[in-house]
Scaffold this motif. Structure first.
Motif, PDB file in Angstrom:
ATOM      1  N   TYR A 152       0.836  -1.198   0.000  1.00 46.73           N
ATOM      2  CA  TYR A 152       0.000   0.000   0.000  1.00 46.73           C
ATOM      3  C   TYR A 152       0.876   1.255   0.000  1.00 46.73           C
ATOM      4  O   TYR A 152       0.664   2.167  -0.794  1.00 46.73           O
ATOM      5  N   ASP A 153       1.855   1.288   0.874  1.00 42.62           N
ATOM      6  CA  ASP A 153       2.774   2.435   0.948  1.00 42.62           C
ATOM      7  C   ASP A 153       3.620   2.554  -0.318  1.00 42.62           C
ATOM      8  O   ASP A 153       3.806   3.650  -0.856  1.00 42.62           O
TER       9      ASP A 153
ATOM     10  N   GLY B 120      -0.127   4.664  -1.621  1.00 47.19           N
ATOM     11  CA  GLY B 120      -1.177   4.783  -0.621  1.00 47.19           C
ATOM     12  C   GLY B 120      -2.554   5.124  -1.165  1.00 47.19           C
ATOM     13  O   GLY B 120      -2.923   4.753  -2.285  1.00 47.19           O
ATOM     14  N   HIS B 121      -3.298   5.828  -0.354  1.00 50.72           N
ATOM     15  CA  HIS B 121      -4.703   6.135  -0.621  1.00 50.72           C
ATOM     16  C   HIS B 121      -4.938   6.717  -2.019  1.00 50.72           C
ATOM     17  O   HIS B 121      -5.841   6.277  -2.733  1.00 50.72           O
TER      18      HIS B 121
ATOM     19  N   PHE C 114      -4.963   4.108  -4.800  1.00 52.07           N
ATOM     20  CA  PHE C 114      -6.136   3.242  -4.828  1.00 52.07           C
ATOM     21  C   PHE C 114      -7.392   4.003  -5.237  1.00 52.07           C
ATOM     22  O   PHE C 114      -8.257   3.449  -5.928  1.00 52.07           O
TER      23      PHE C 114
ATOM     24  N   THR D  56     -12.421   0.633  -2.773  1.00 60.79           N
ATOM     25  CA  THR D  56     -11.214   1.352  -2.334  1.00 60.79           C
ATOM     26  C   THR D  56     -10.794   0.882  -0.943  1.00 60.79           C
ATOM     27  O   THR D  56      -9.631   0.523  -0.723  1.00 60.79           O
ATOM     28  N   ALA D  57     -11.723   0.863  -0.010  1.00 60.83           N
ATOM     29  CA  ALA D  57     -11.406   0.464   1.363  1.00 60.83           C
ATOM     30  C   ALA D  57     -10.945  -0.987   1.417  1.00 60.83           C
ATOM     31  O   ALA D  57     -10.000  -1.317   2.149  1.00 60.83           O
TER      32      ALA D  57
ATOM     33  N   GLU E 183      -7.375  -1.181  -0.122  1.00 66.50           N
ATOM     34  CA  GLU E 183      -6.411  -0.557   0.790  1.00 66.50           C
ATOM     35  C   GLU E 183      -6.096  -1.488   1.958  1.00 66.50           C
ATOM     36  O   GLU E 183      -4.929  -1.678   2.321  1.00 66.50           O
ATOM     37  N   GLN E 184      -7.119  -2.064   2.543  1.00 66.99           N
ATOM     38  CA  GLN E 184      -6.907  -2.974   3.666  1.00 66.99           C
ATOM     39  C   GLN E 184      -6.130  -4.204   3.215  1.00 66.99           C
ATOM     40  O   GLN E 184      -5.190  -4.626   3.890  1.00 66.99           O
TER      41      GLN E 184
ATOM     42  N   TRP F 116      -3.996  -4.605   0.925  1.00 65.23           N
ATOM     43  CA  TRP F 116      -2.595  -4.327   0.605  1.00 65.23           C
ATOM     44  C   TRP F 116      -1.830  -3.670   1.754  1.00 65.23           C
ATOM     45  O   TRP F 116      -0.727  -3.192   1.567  1.00 65.23           O
TER      46      TRP F 116
ATOM     47  N   GLY G 124      -3.000  -1.187   4.029  1.00 64.76           N
ATOM     48  CA  GLY G 124      -3.395   0.152   4.442  1.00 64.76           C
ATOM     49  C   GLY G 124      -4.360   0.112   5.611  1.00 64.76           C
ATOM     50  O   GLY G 124      -4.423  -0.874   6.354  1.00 64.76           O
TER      51      GLY G 124
END
Length: 128
Positions: A8-9, A13-14, A17, A51-52, A55-56, A58, A60
């Motif tokens: 994710y990083d 990051g956000h 995604f 998205t959420a 993110e989780q 990977w 995040g």
């Protein structure tokens, strides 16, 4: 506590995604097979969920599970006819979205491998 450096990083990051999911749903919004599978007219809730979830997955924030519980992907997709055509359309739109990100080759391959496996795992019928 998250590891210090996650996929994710590494991919941004956000924002990365969000870009992925926005590009994906731009294709879905115009797809006559996939669009009817999304009950919300504006696709906003679906965008948030995907998205959420990604993110989780990977590394995040864990917002998805905090708000929705365990992902249970097969169960959540069971009400929809996910046949080979729907799967392939999903993959087409997701491939186009991944291509917009400009990731390093190893990151792109890692992400795509997961997305492709996930799409195949959700197949639940061979009927049209």
């Amino acid at each position: 506590m998250r590891p210090s450096r996650t996929f994710y990083d590494e991919v941004g990051g956000h924002e990365t995604f969000v870009r992925l999911v926005d590009a994906f749903y731009a294709g879905v919004a115009e797809d006559p097979v996939l669009k009817p599978m999304y009950p919300e007219e504006d696709l906003g809730p679906a965008r948030w969920r995907l998205t959420a979830f990604l993110e989780q997955y990977w590394g995040g924030p864990t917002t998805y599970s905090e708000q929705r519980g365990h992902p249970r992907l097969r169960m959540r997709h069971a009400p929809y006819k996910v046949n080979p055509d729907a799967r392939d359309r999903w993959l087409t739109h997701m491939r186009a979205a991944v291509d917009t990100l400009g990731l390093a080759p190893i990151q792109e391959a890692t992400l795509w491998d997961y997305l492709e496996r996930a799409a195949h795992s959700l197949l639940n019928t061979f009927e049209d």
